[in-house]
Design a protein around this motif. Structure first.
Motif, PDB file in Angstrom:
ATOM      1  N   ASN A   1      33.701  65.345  30.641  1.00 31.53           N
ATOM      2  CA  ASN A   1      34.118  64.042  30.090  1.00 31.53           C
ATOM      3  C   ASN A   1      35.031  63.266  31.044  1.00 31.53           C
ATOM      4  O   ASN A   1      35.029  62.042  31.065  1.00 31.53           O
ATOM      5  N   CYS A   2      35.805  63.990  31.845  1.00 28.19           N
ATOM      6  CA  CYS A   2      36.744  63.316  32.761  1.00 28.19           C
ATOM      7  C   CYS A   2      35.994  62.405  33.735  1.00 28.19           C
ATOM      8  O   CYS A   2      36.530  61.370  34.159  1.00 28.19           O
ATOM      9  N   ILE A   3      34.771  62.788  34.090  1.00 27.36           N
ATOM     10  CA  ILE A   3      33.963  61.957  35.001  1.00 27.36           C
ATOM     11  C   ILE A   3      33.529  60.693  34.251  1.00 27.36           C
ATOM     12  O   ILE A   3      33.609  59.575  34.772  1.00 27.36           O
ATOM     13  N   GLU A   4      33.124  60.906  33.002  1.00 25.23           N
ATOM     14  CA  GLU A   4      32.680  59.772  32.161  1.00 25.23           C
ATOM     15  C   GLU A   4      33.830  58.795  31.895  1.00 25.23           C
ATOM     16  O   GLU A   4      33.622  57.587  31.843  1.00 25.23           O
ATOM     17  N   PHE A   5      35.057  59.314  31.707  1.00 26.86           N
ATOM     18  CA  PHE A   5      36.218  58.435  31.456  1.00 26.86           C
ATOM     19  C   PHE A   5      36.347  57.391  32.568  1.00 26.86           C
ATOM     20  O   PHE A   5      36.820  56.292  32.347  1.00 26.86           O
ATOM     21  N   CYS A   6      35.977  57.794  33.804  1.00 27.24           N
ATOM     22  CA  CYS A   6      36.117  56.891  34.959  1.00 27.24           C
ATOM     23  C   CYS A   6      34.860  56.049  35.160  1.00 27.24           C
ATOM     24  O   CYS A   6      34.738  55.346  36.167  1.00 27.24           O
ATOM     25  N   GLY A   7      33.912  56.163  34.242  1.00 29.27           N
ATOM     26  CA  GLY A   7      32.671  55.398  34.362  1.00 29.27           C
ATOM     27  C   GLY A   7      31.661  56.044  35.281  1.00 29.27           C
ATOM     28  O   GLY A   7      30.605  55.458  35.554  1.00 29.27           O
ATOM     29  N   GLY A   8      31.969  57.245  35.785  1.00 30.00           N
ATOM     30  CA  GLY A   8      31.066  57.920  36.723  1.00 30.00           C
ATOM     31  C   GLY A   8      29.853  58.535  36.025  1.00 30.00           C
ATOM     32  O   GLY A   8      29.759  58.535  34.800  1.00 30.00           O
ATOM     33  N   LYS A   9      28.946  59.029  36.849  1.00 31.06           N
ATOM     34  CA  LYS A   9      27.759  59.708  36.308  1.00 31.06           C
ATOM     35  C   LYS A   9      27.998  61.217  36.402  1.00 31.06           C
ATOM     36  O   LYS A   9      28.555  61.685  37.405  1.00 31.06           O
ATOM     37  N   THR A  10      27.510  61.945  35.388  1.00 30.11           N
ATOM     38  CA  THR A  10      27.806  63.383  35.334  1.00 30.11           C
ATOM     39  C   THR A  10      26.529  64.205  35.399  1.00 30.11           C
ATOM     40  O   THR A  10      25.558  63.902  34.716  1.00 30.11           O
ATOM     41  N   ASP A  11      26.568  65.222  36.256  1.00 30.98           N
ATOM     42  CA  ASP A  11      25.445  66.160  36.297  1.00 30.98           C
ATOM     43  C   ASP A  11      25.996  67.601  36.278  1.00 30.98           C
ATOM     44  O   ASP A  11      27.213  67.789  36.435  1.00 30.98           O
ATOM     45  N   PHE A  12      25.099  68.549  36.106  1.00 29.47           N
ATOM     46  CA  PHE A  12      25.525  69.928  35.880  1.00 29.47           C
ATOM     47  C   PHE A  12      24.801  70.863  36.837  1.00 29.47           C
ATOM     48  O   PHE A  12      23.596  70.714  37.075  1.00 29.47           O
ATOM     49  N   ILE A  13      25.551  71.807  37.381  1.00 30.67           N
ATOM     50  CA  ILE A  13      24.987  72.806  38.301  1.00 30.67           C
ATOM     51  C   ILE A  13      24.990  74.136  37.568  1.00 30.67           C
ATOM     52  O   ILE A  13      26.034  74.547  37.042  1.00 30.67           O
ATOM     53  N   ASP A  14      23.877  74.824  37.584  1.00 32.14           N
ATOM     54  CA  ASP A  14      23.756  76.072  36.813  1.00 32.14           C
ATOM     55  C   ASP A  14      24.767  77.114  37.301  1.00 32.14           C
ATOM     56  O   ASP A  14      25.287  77.032  38.425  1.00 32.14           O
ATOM     57  N   ILE A  15      24.975  78.103  36.429  1.00 31.83           N
ATOM     58  CA  ILE A  15      25.952  79.145  36.746  1.00 31.83           C
ATOM     59  C   ILE A  15      25.319  80.279  37.538  1.00 31.83           C
ATOM     60  O   ILE A  15      24.096  80.403  37.613  1.00 31.83           O
ATOM     61  N   ASP A  16      26.180  81.111  38.079  1.00 33.74           N
ATOM     62  CA  ASP A  16      25.778  82.365  38.668  1.00 33.74           C
ATOM     63  C   ASP A  16      25.776  83.383  37.514  1.00 33.74           C
ATOM     64  O   ASP A  16      26.742  83.439  36.751  1.00 33.74           O
ATOM     65  N   ALA A  17      24.691  84.174  37.388  1.00 39.72           N
ATOM     66  CA  ALA A  17      24.567  85.031  36.199  1.00 39.72           C
ATOM     67  C   ALA A  17      25.642  86.117  36.159  1.00 39.72           C
ATOM     68  O   ALA A  17      26.003  86.599  35.081  1.00 39.72           O
ATOM     69  N   ALA A  18      26.166  86.496  37.325  1.00 39.40           N
ATOM     70  CA  ALA A  18      27.169  87.569  37.334  1.00 39.40           C
ATOM     71  C   ALA A  18      28.577  87.026  37.046  1.00 39.40           C
ATOM     72  O   ALA A  18      29.305  87.585  36.239  1.00 39.40           O
TER      73      ALA A  18
END
Ligand SMILES: Cc1ncc(COP(=O)(O)O)c(C=O)c1O
Length: 391
Positions: A89-106
């Motif tokens: 949400n902090c990215i959205e507060f600044c009007g930015g675009k947000t994307d997600f990078i998958d996790i490492d399973a371990a």
């Protein structure tokens, strides 16, 4: 008689804490007063970061950090889907675009390999926000190496990780040290390792960012005695203040900092007790092939905030376990629903199920068992027994 409740997390407030808070309540300063700086100095001592800026909560800390970088509507930020909403949400507060990078399973933290692929094949974000999930440091040195190659900024979301450390090239670093990030944040919510009631902090080694963070925390105001004010007569007018940038009221009170400071003095004790419970759980569950234990590093270097186990018999078994524990007044939590599943993100960006398969598989199995220093031996045993009985 009402059965005793075992929550998934709980603060531990002592007589010393209460005394420290009461002392401030009868002093001259309730909000910005002398304890703010004392608390900030102790956070610097703990982490070895040059600056600590305390504020109203961890969400505000993330927002301030993004603002200090100058994030705006043209900027992209990426974070881990396995986190609390605030990391995105902090990215959205600044009007930015947000994307997600998958996790490492371990590690259950952002995968540096996936981040590298994203930078190479898709685009380079302006900021990367790795999350030290459950108290275990994300792979900050590798993410830092990628930032040197691709040129993004790093905000370490260490909301779970005060007191945790990690080793790189034979050296030990505190989470929040900013040795491998531009800024880091802590949260002092009561579920976290130390609490200020509500509260947060941003750490940085960068003088310019620290100045910006302090200004943004208080409305973007600069007082006469500080910095280069633009008005010619400012030098003669001691009351003069100026606002050149839009800031917020994200201040924390002095009495909250008194609680945080008092709790901080007990951090080694809190960490030791958390580790002890994790070791007991690990020992009890290690030979069960229906359970995947939390990441290995969650003892020793880490100061564990959560104990997330994964139930491998399928989503039904997770719900059954959750309900069985609930029946005995043991209240677990699920950390986390992948953030991009939230309708806000799904609708805005068209993110669909399947986007980050590892985070989704992990979410389908996970359950965070109670973990807090004030847990009694009997409570720990009751959790262990109930889990084993219901596998
Ligand atoms: C990973 C993470 N980041 C940020 C936050 C936000 O902290 P706060 O609740 O202090 O605003 C939380 C709180 O739960 C969190 O778990």
């Amino acid at each position: 008689m009402r059965k005793q409740t075992i929550p998934y997390a709980k603060q531990w407030v002592t007589e010393d804490d209460i005394h420290a808070v009461c002392k401030i309540l009868s002093s001259d300063f309730l909000t910005t007063g002398p304890v703010i700086e004392l608390f900030e100095n102790k956070l610097c001592e703990l982490t070895c970061a040059k600056h600590a800026i305390v504020c109203s909560n961890g969400t505000a800390a993330l927002h301030l950090a993004c603002m200090a970088l100058g994030m705006n509507g043209n900027d992209l930020g990426v974070t881990s889907p396995n986190s609390f909403l605030a990391s995105a949400n902090c990215i959205e507060f600044c009007g930015g675009k947000t994307d997600f990078i998958d996790i490492d399973a371990a590690s259950l933290c952002m995968s540096p390999d996936k981040l590298e692929t994203y930078c190479r094949e898709k685009t380079v974000p302006r900021v990367v926000i790795p999350v030290d999930f459950s108290g275990l440091a994300a792979d900050l040195p590798r993410i830092k190496a990628l930032s040197k190659k691709y040129g993004f900024a790093i905000i370490e979301d260490a909301a779970h990780a005060i007191g945790s450390t990690y080793t790189f090239e034979g050296k030990n670093f505190a989470c929040g040290s900013c040795a491998h990030s531009d800024m880091a944040i802590f949260s002092f919510h009561p579920a976290k390792t130390i609490t200020a009631g509500e509260g947060g902090a941003i750490l940085t080694n960068d003088n310019e960012l620290a100045d910006k963070l302090r200004t943004l925390r208080t409305h973007g105001m600069i007082r006469n005695q500080n910095l280069n004010l633009s008005q010619e007569n400012a030098g003669d007018e001691p009351w003069y203040y100026e606002m050149t940038t839009l800031g917020y009221n994200y201040r924390i009170t002095d009495f909250q900092c008194a609680l945080g400071l008092s709790q901080l003095t007990r951090l080694p004790q809190l960490k030791a007790r958390r580790n002890q419970i994790v070791i007991q759980y690990n020992q009890a569950f290690k030979n069960n092939n229906h359970l995947i234990l939390p990441p290995k590093g969650l003892t020793n270097e880490a100061c564990p905030h959560l104990y997330p186990v994964q139930l491998t018999k399928g989503p039904k078994s997770r719900l059954a376990m959750y309900n069985a524990l609930q029946e005995r007044n043991i209240h677990c939590q699920i950390h986390y629903i992948p953030i991009y599943w939230q309708p806000y993100y799904a609708n805005k960006y068209g993110y669909a199920k399947g986007k980050c398969p590892r985070a989704e598989t992990y979410y389908s199995r996970t359950l965070s068992l109670p973990l807090y220093p004030a847990m009694t031996e009997a409570q720990v045993q009751m959790v262990i027994e109930t889990v084993l009985e219901n596998l």
